[in-house]
Write an enzyme that holds these catalytic residues in place. Structure first.
Site, mmCIF file in Angstrom:
data_model
loop_
_atom_site.group_PDB
_atom_site.id
_atom_site.type_symbol
_atom_site.label_atom_id
_atom_site.label_comp_id
_atom_site.label_asym_id
_atom_site.label_seq_id
_atom_site.Cartn_x
_atom_site.Cartn_y
_atom_site.Cartn_z
ATOM 1 N N GLY A 38 0.936 -1.219 -0.076
ATOM 2 C CA GLY A 38 -0.012 -0.142 0.214
ATOM 3 C C GLY A 38 0.690 1.361 -0.107
ATOM 4 O O GLY A 38 0.704 2.227 -0.770
ATOM 5 N N HIS A 39 2.157 1.331 0.850
ATOM 6 C CA HIS A 39 2.803 2.297 0.675
ATOM 7 C C HIS A 39 3.504 2.495 -0.473
ATOM 8 O O HIS A 39 3.917 3.568 -0.880
ATOM 9 C CB HIS A 39 3.994 2.092 1.936
ATOM 10 C CG HIS A 39 3.089 2.114 3.387
ATOM 11 N ND1 HIS A 39 3.312 1.065 4.116
ATOM 12 C CD2 HIS A 39 2.753 3.238 3.967
ATOM 13 C CE1 HIS A 39 2.844 1.246 5.290
ATOM 14 N NE2 HIS A 39 2.388 2.762 5.272
ATOM 15 N N GLY A 150 -3.175 7.320 1.744
ATOM 16 C CA GLY A 150 -3.964 6.062 1.194
ATOM 17 C C GLY A 150 -5.528 6.213 1.557
ATOM 18 O O GLY A 150 -5.757 6.752 2.607
ATOM 19 N N LYS A 152 -7.418 4.257 2.168
ATOM 20 C CA LYS A 152 -8.038 3.305 3.193
ATOM 21 C C LYS A 152 -8.232 3.984 4.667
ATOM 22 O O LYS A 152 -9.260 3.920 5.219
ATOM 23 C CB LYS A 152 -6.973 2.173 3.555
ATOM 24 C CG LYS A 152 -7.333 1.180 4.838
ATOM 25 C CD LYS A 152 -6.437 0.159 5.107
ATOM 26 C CE LYS A 152 -5.158 0.915 5.921
ATOM 27 N NZ LYS A 152 -5.354 0.638 7.332
ATOM 28 N N GLN A 156 -8.725 10.061 8.058
ATOM 29 C CA GLN A 156 -7.475 10.784 8.055
ATOM 30 C C GLN A 156 -7.423 11.747 6.902
ATOM 31 O O GLN A 156 -6.914 13.024 6.668
ATOM 32 C CB GLN A 156 -6.205 9.555 8.101
ATOM 33 C CG GLN A 156 -4.889 10.357 7.884
ATOM 34 C CD GLN A 156 -4.066 9.497 8.269
ATOM 35 O OE1 GLN A 156 -3.587 9.140 9.152
ATOM 36 N NE2 GLN A 156 -3.203 8.833 7.166
ATOM 37 N N VAL A 179 -4.794 -0.653 -1.378
ATOM 38 C CA VAL A 179 -4.465 -1.729 -2.064
ATOM 39 C C VAL A 179 -4.806 -3.164 -1.154
ATOM 40 O O VAL A 179 -4.557 -3.110 -0.009
ATOM 41 C CB VAL A 179 -2.620 -1.688 -2.123
ATOM 42 C CG1 VAL A 179 -2.308 -3.059 -2.777
ATOM 43 C CG2 VAL A 179 -2.316 -0.529 -2.906
ATOM 44 N N MET A 187 -4.672 -3.794 2.794
ATOM 45 C CA MET A 187 -3.066 -3.918 3.362
ATOM 46 C C MET A 187 -3.110 -2.933 4.558
ATOM 47 O O MET A 187 -3.368 -1.602 4.411
ATOM 48 C CB MET A 187 -2.232 -3.546 2.367
ATOM 49 C CG MET A 187 -2.186 -4.618 0.973
ATOM 50 S SD MET A 187 -0.590 -5.347 0.771
ATOM 51 C CE MET A 187 -1.035 -6.472 -0.392
ATOM 52 N N SER A 189 0.019 -2.042 7.910
ATOM 53 C CA SER A 189 1.085 -2.539 8.831
ATOM 54 C C SER A 189 0.709 -3.413 10.114
ATOM 55 O O SER A 189 1.410 -4.255 10.644
ATOM 56 C CB SER A 189 1.761 -1.372 9.280
ATOM 57 O OG SER A 189 2.036 -0.734 8.419
ATOM 58 N N ARG A 190 -0.680 -3.389 10.584
ATOM 59 C CA ARG A 190 -1.115 -4.048 11.723
ATOM 60 C C ARG A 190 -1.561 -5.509 11.194
ATOM 61 O O ARG A 190 -1.895 -6.344 12.157
ATOM 62 C CB ARG A 190 -2.417 -3.226 12.251
ATOM 63 C CG ARG A 190 -1.556 -1.944 13.113
ATOM 64 C CD ARG A 190 -2.836 -1.570 13.938
ATOM 65 N NE ARG A 190 -2.074 -0.251 14.821
ATOM 66 C CZ ARG A 190 -2.332 1.088 14.487
ATOM 67 N NH1 ARG A 190 -2.545 1.345 13.549
ATOM 68 N NH2 ARG A 190 -1.524 1.718 15.462
HETATM 69 O O1 PAF Z 1 -1.290 7.193 8.226
HETATM 70 C C1 PAF Z 1 -0.127 7.236 8.777
HETATM 71 O O2 PAF Z 1 0.717 6.388 8.509
HETATM 72 C C2 PAF Z 1 0.141 8.270 9.909
HETATM 73 O O3 PAF Z 1 -1.058 8.435 10.305
HETATM 74 C C3 PAF Z 1 0.645 9.575 9.088
HETATM 75 C C4 PAF Z 1 -0.097 10.311 8.292
HETATM 76 C C5 PAF Z 1 2.111 8.984 8.359
HETATM 77 C C6 PAF Z 1 1.007 10.559 10.328
HETATM 78 O O4 PAF Z 1 1.743 10.002 11.337
#
Ligand code: PAF
Length: 284
Positions: A38-39, A150, A152, A156, A179, A187, A189-190
């Site tokens: 995803g990143h 993202g 997802k 945010q 993704v 996807m 990280s958790r």
């Molecule tokens: O989505 C993230 O990984 C975080 O909330 C971010 C935008 C990098 C801010 O720390």
């Protein structure tokens, strides 16, 4: 040899920015590391749109609650840089906490109650204030022309779009599609906290949302009915959601009847040790 430049201080970032040729577009991909596909999709999109791409890797303490996983959040800068290598040239900005918050926790915190005290904000008080504050800091430190996030993390993204408009940051905010694993699981990280069985169960989060979307496409316009159907599917798969929400795409205000503007059908649910989120956008 890797041509990824890794900067760790604000001073180094400033010097780096000052030597960039004028007219080059700078894209920022803010992350907390533990990079996944995803990143990488965000970075690829950034490279399509700008000559200079800066990936920030910073686990921001300000956005974690006292009982959340700040200490345990996966951190592995070396492996993150390796994952970025196929996409070089790139610049990584990976400051220490003492570099970002040299005098301890920030005394200035951005609050946007109408957008941060809903959905995930209800179960994670202060989380989005921490996100909004660190994003403002990153915008001021890195001075990007555009920043990619993202889809997802729909809440945010809406908050960051709003703060960018409200505070007149000259930054274009780009949302990049989620993704997914072949099962449909978004996807995250958790996801690495999940066992194989929990991963299978977690795939029903997206399937439940898709059922809501199908109902909507079939003509259902009552938010309550759509959310009830999503809840029914989750229940069938023994998932107890923290929330299921239907909110306006821009303002995150709850929506009762879907009329003209796009809405976000979003949910959060604990699966095993992970708290997962996902969403679909419904466009009447
Ligand atoms: O989505 C993230 O990984 C975080 O909330 C971010 C935008 C990098 C801010 O720390």
């Amino acid at each position: 040899m890797s041509s990824i430049v890794c900067l760790e201080t604000l001073k180094a970032m400033k010097a780096y920015h000052n030597q960039l040729p004028t007219g080059q577009k700078v894209a920022l991909v803010p992350t907390m590391g533990s990079l996944h596909d995803g990143h990488l999709a965000l970075v690829k999109e950034a490279k399509r749109r700008a000559q200079v791409v800066i990936v920030s890797i910073f686990v921001n303490p300000l956005q974690f609650g006292p009982h959340e996983d700040y200490e345990k959040y996966p951190r592995d800068l070396k492996s993150d840089i390796q994952k970025l290598e196929p996409l070089e040239p790139l610049t990584v900005f990976a400051p220490l906490v003492t570099e970002m918050y040299p005098r301890g926790p920030s005394r200035t915190v951005l609050t946007m109650p109408s957008m941060t005290n809903v959905m995930c904000g209800l179960g994670r008080p202060g989380h989005f204030d921490g996100v909004a504050t660190v994003v403002c800091k990153l915008f001021n430190i890195i001075r990007p022309d555009l920043a990619l996030f993202g889809k997802k993390d729909a809440q945010q993204l809406a908050i960051i779009r709003q703060l960018t408009r409200d505070l007149n940051f000259p930054v274009e905010i780009v949302g990049v599609p989620t993704v997914r694993e072949p099962s449909g699981l978004a996807m995250s990280s958790r996801n690495q906290y999940l066992t194989p069985n929990q991963k299978e169960q977690a795939a029903f989060l997206y399937r439940a949302l898709l059922t809501g979307k199908t109902l909507f496409e079939g003509g259902e316009r009552h938010a309550e009915k759509l959310m009830r159907e999503v809840a029914r599917i989750l229940q069938e798969h023994h998932i107890e959601p923290e929330y299921i929400s239907l909110v306006d795409y821009d303002t995150l205000a709850p929506v009762n009847t879907l009329v003209a503007s796009p809405v976000i059908l979003a949910l959060a649910a604990p699966i095993g040790r992970a708290r997962l989120i996902d969403n679909v956008v419904l466009e009447p």
